[in-house]
Design a protein around this motif. Structure first.
Motif, mmCIF file in Angstrom:
data_model
loop_
_atom_site.group_PDB
_atom_site.id
_atom_site.type_symbol
_atom_site.label_atom_id
_atom_site.label_comp_id
_atom_site.label_asym_id
_atom_site.label_seq_id
_atom_site.Cartn_x
_atom_site.Cartn_y
_atom_site.Cartn_z
ATOM 1 N N ILE A 131 2.059 -5.771 13.413
ATOM 2 C CA ILE A 131 1.222 -6.264 12.318
ATOM 3 C C ILE A 131 1.154 -5.287 11.147
ATOM 4 O O ILE A 131 0.546 -5.598 10.124
ATOM 5 C CB ILE A 131 -0.207 -6.597 12.802
ATOM 6 N N TRP A 132 1.767 -4.110 11.286
ATOM 7 C CA TRP A 132 1.782 -3.137 10.184
ATOM 8 C C TRP A 132 2.992 -2.233 10.366
ATOM 9 O O TRP A 132 3.385 -1.924 11.496
ATOM 10 C CB TRP A 132 0.506 -2.302 10.171
ATOM 11 N N THR A 133 3.569 -1.795 9.249
ATOM 12 C CA THR A 133 4.737 -0.925 9.295
ATOM 13 C C THR A 133 4.328 0.530 9.102
ATOM 14 O O THR A 133 3.544 0.844 8.199
ATOM 15 C CB THR A 133 5.744 -1.315 8.197
ATOM 16 N N THR A 134 4.848 1.401 9.949
ATOM 17 C CA THR A 134 4.564 2.827 9.851
ATOM 18 C C THR A 134 4.912 3.349 8.456
ATOM 19 O O THR A 134 5.985 3.076 7.931
ATOM 20 C CB THR A 134 5.372 3.604 10.901
ATOM 21 N N GLY A 135 3.982 4.090 7.859
ATOM 22 C CA GLY A 135 4.214 4.670 6.539
ATOM 23 C C GLY A 135 3.787 3.799 5.384
ATOM 24 O O GLY A 135 3.835 4.233 4.229
ATOM 25 N N ALA A 151 -2.399 -15.734 9.966
ATOM 26 C CA ALA A 151 -1.290 -15.390 10.851
ATOM 27 C C ALA A 151 -0.319 -14.428 10.176
ATOM 28 O O ALA A 151 0.593 -13.914 10.821
ATOM 29 C CB ALA A 151 -0.552 -16.652 11.281
ATOM 30 N N GLU A 152 -0.515 -14.179 8.885
ATOM 31 C CA GLU A 152 0.382 -13.305 8.126
ATOM 32 C C GLU A 152 -0.188 -11.890 8.100
ATOM 33 O O GLU A 152 -1.384 -11.695 7.889
ATOM 34 C CB GLU A 152 0.554 -13.850 6.707
ATOM 35 N N ASN A 153 0.698 -10.922 8.324
ATOM 36 C CA ASN A 153 0.255 -9.546 8.506
ATOM 37 C C ASN A 153 0.973 -8.580 7.580
ATOM 38 O O ASN A 153 2.048 -8.864 7.073
ATOM 39 C CB ASN A 153 0.513 -9.107 9.953
ATOM 40 N N GLY A 154 0.370 -7.408 7.419
ATOM 41 C CA GLY A 154 1.046 -6.323 6.737
ATOM 42 C C GLY A 154 0.655 -6.141 5.287
ATOM 43 O O GLY A 154 -0.128 -6.898 4.707
ATOM 44 N N LEU A 155 1.230 -5.110 4.696
ATOM 45 C CA LEU A 155 0.922 -4.686 3.336
ATOM 46 C C LEU A 155 1.053 -5.775 2.272
ATOM 47 O O LEU A 155 0.226 -5.828 1.355
ATOM 48 C CB LEU A 155 1.820 -3.492 2.977
ATOM 49 N N PRO A 156 2.060 -6.678 2.344
ATOM 50 C CA PRO A 156 2.204 -7.671 1.270
ATOM 51 C C PRO A 156 0.987 -8.569 1.082
ATOM 52 O O PRO A 156 0.825 -9.164 0.019
ATOM 53 C CB PRO A 156 3.421 -8.496 1.713
ATOM 54 N N PHE A 157 0.137 -8.675 2.107
ATOM 55 C CA PHE A 157 -0.981 -9.610 2.036
ATOM 56 C C PHE A 157 -2.314 -8.923 1.731
ATOM 57 O O PHE A 157 -3.374 -9.527 1.850
ATOM 58 C CB PHE A 157 -1.063 -10.412 3.332
ATOM 59 N N PHE A 201 9.681 -8.547 1.385
ATOM 60 C CA PHE A 201 9.160 -7.803 2.531
ATOM 61 C C PHE A 201 9.572 -8.497 3.821
ATOM 62 O O PHE A 201 9.623 -9.734 3.877
ATOM 63 C CB PHE A 201 7.632 -7.732 2.490
ATOM 64 N N ASP A 202 9.821 -7.696 4.860
ATOM 65 C CA ASP A 202 10.075 -8.307 6.162
ATOM 66 C C ASP A 202 8.739 -8.642 6.820
ATOM 67 O O ASP A 202 7.668 -8.411 6.242
ATOM 68 C CB ASP A 202 10.940 -7.402 7.049
ATOM 69 N N ILE A 203 8.776 -9.188 8.029
ATOM 70 C CA ILE A 203 7.550 -9.679 8.659
ATOM 71 C C ILE A 203 6.616 -8.550 9.079
ATOM 72 O O ILE A 203 5.454 -8.797 9.406
ATOM 73 C CB ILE A 203 7.863 -10.571 9.879
ATOM 74 N N LEU A 204 7.097 -7.299 9.056
ATOM 75 C CA LEU A 204 6.238 -6.155 9.366
ATOM 76 C C LEU A 204 5.664 -5.520 8.111
ATOM 77 O O LEU A 204 4.940 -4.530 8.181
ATOM 78 C CB LEU A 204 7.015 -5.105 10.165
ATOM 79 N N GLY A 205 5.995 -6.091 6.950
ATOM 80 C CA GLY A 205 5.457 -5.566 5.702
ATOM 81 C C GLY A 205 6.306 -4.492 5.058
ATOM 82 O O GLY A 205 5.893 -3.881 4.073
ATOM 83 N N LYS A 206 7.504 -4.249 5.578
ATOM 84 C CA LYS A 206 8.389 -3.249 4.987
ATOM 85 C C LYS A 206 9.163 -3.872 3.828
ATOM 86 O O LYS A 206 9.779 -4.923 3.969
ATOM 87 C CB LYS A 206 9.375 -2.731 6.035
ATOM 88 N N ARG A 207 9.112 -3.217 2.680
ATOM 89 C CA ARG A 207 9.829 -3.737 1.519
ATOM 90 C C ARG A 207 11.316 -3.457 1.666
ATOM 91 O O ARG A 207 11.732 -2.321 1.862
ATOM 92 C CB ARG A 207 9.300 -3.112 0.228
#
Length: 250
Positions: A131-135, A151-157, A201-207
């Motif tokens: 649900i979150w990307t390291t860094g 249901a959407e997770n991570g930095l983009p949201f 962004f991927d589903i983990l929020g990594k750009r």
């Protein structure tokens, strides 16, 4: 044997349903300055969150230990509860939401965010849960608002502004196609704004991809070198309005 099979199957469906409902409890606003959090029930049934826990840099509190500002800890479907005295740090911190006190468990963790540039506590658990990307950190100052569907997770949201009328108009009048896409993703905007930044962004929020323009509105993205999968695109206009879209790369 058949009886045991039925009992086991029934338990499986009950647990699956229960976990699905629990996963819909999450933060929608975190304000480190005023020390206030809002939690929303995105599920379709009532849940008692009194004994749910928050974790901030390895410091823990049950929700029933916080001050109730509005709502109730018996959280009805679609409703919010706002709490204060969460002991949040204004800079360089994190916040996790748990259904119990097993703070190293990905099953127990329901939500997570972090801001600043360091000072995380349970980032590794959130990363393992997916649900979150390291860094990844929300780089701006709070308050922070969640703009996903539950249901959407991570930095983009997460960002530091409530969706304005301009944001809604911009989002409703911005389109991406084809979707699914193989190579070129077209971007069309019918609002009176220019798209000056497009981030994938991927589903983990990594750009994984970003395109910037200083004056000309971005009309397409080349995804030829992007791996197949589900992504989210964040489009930012010249007025600062944002639009979030789901895109599938084939």
């Amino acid at each position: 044997m058949k009886k045991n099979y039925i009992v086991t199957l029934s338990c499986f469906f009950f647990l699956s349903f229960h976990l699905t409902i629990i996963s819909q409890i999450r933060f929608t606003k975190v304000d480190p300055v005023t020390d206030i959090i809002t939690i929303h029930n995105f599920g379709n049934t009532m849940i008692d969150v009194s004994n749910y826990q928050i974790c901030k840099k390895f410091q823990y509190k049950a929700l029933n230990q916080l001050t109730l500002n509005s709502g109730t800890l018996i959280l009805q479907a679609g409703s919010d509860v706002t709490l204060s005295n969460a002991s949040l740090d204004v800079t360089n911190s994190d916040l996790g939401l748990y259904q119990d006190s097993n703070f190293t468990s990905t099953t127990s963790m329901l939500d997570f965010l972090q801001w600043g540039s360091s000072g995380n506590g349970r980032e590794s658990v959130a990363n393992a849960k997916g649900i979150w990307t390291t860094g990844n950190f929300i780089a701006t100052t709070g308050p922070y608002f969640y703009h996903g569907n539950g249901a959407e997770n991570g930095l983009p949201f997460w960002n530091n502004s409530v969706l304005s009328i301009e944001d809604v108009t911009f989002s409703n009048q911005t389109f991406i196609y084809p979707n699914p896409v193989n190579t070129n993703l077209n971007i069309k905007n019918n609002a009176n704004q220019k798209i000056l930044k497009a981030e994938l962004f991927d589903i983990l929020g990594k750009r994984v991809l970003m395109s910037n323009s200083s004056t000309t509105s971005i009309s397409s993205l080349n995804l030829k070198n992007v791996a197949k999968g589900v992504y989210f695109i964040r489009l930012t206009s010249n007025l600062g309005s944002m639009s979030y879209k789901k895109v599938i790369v084939e």
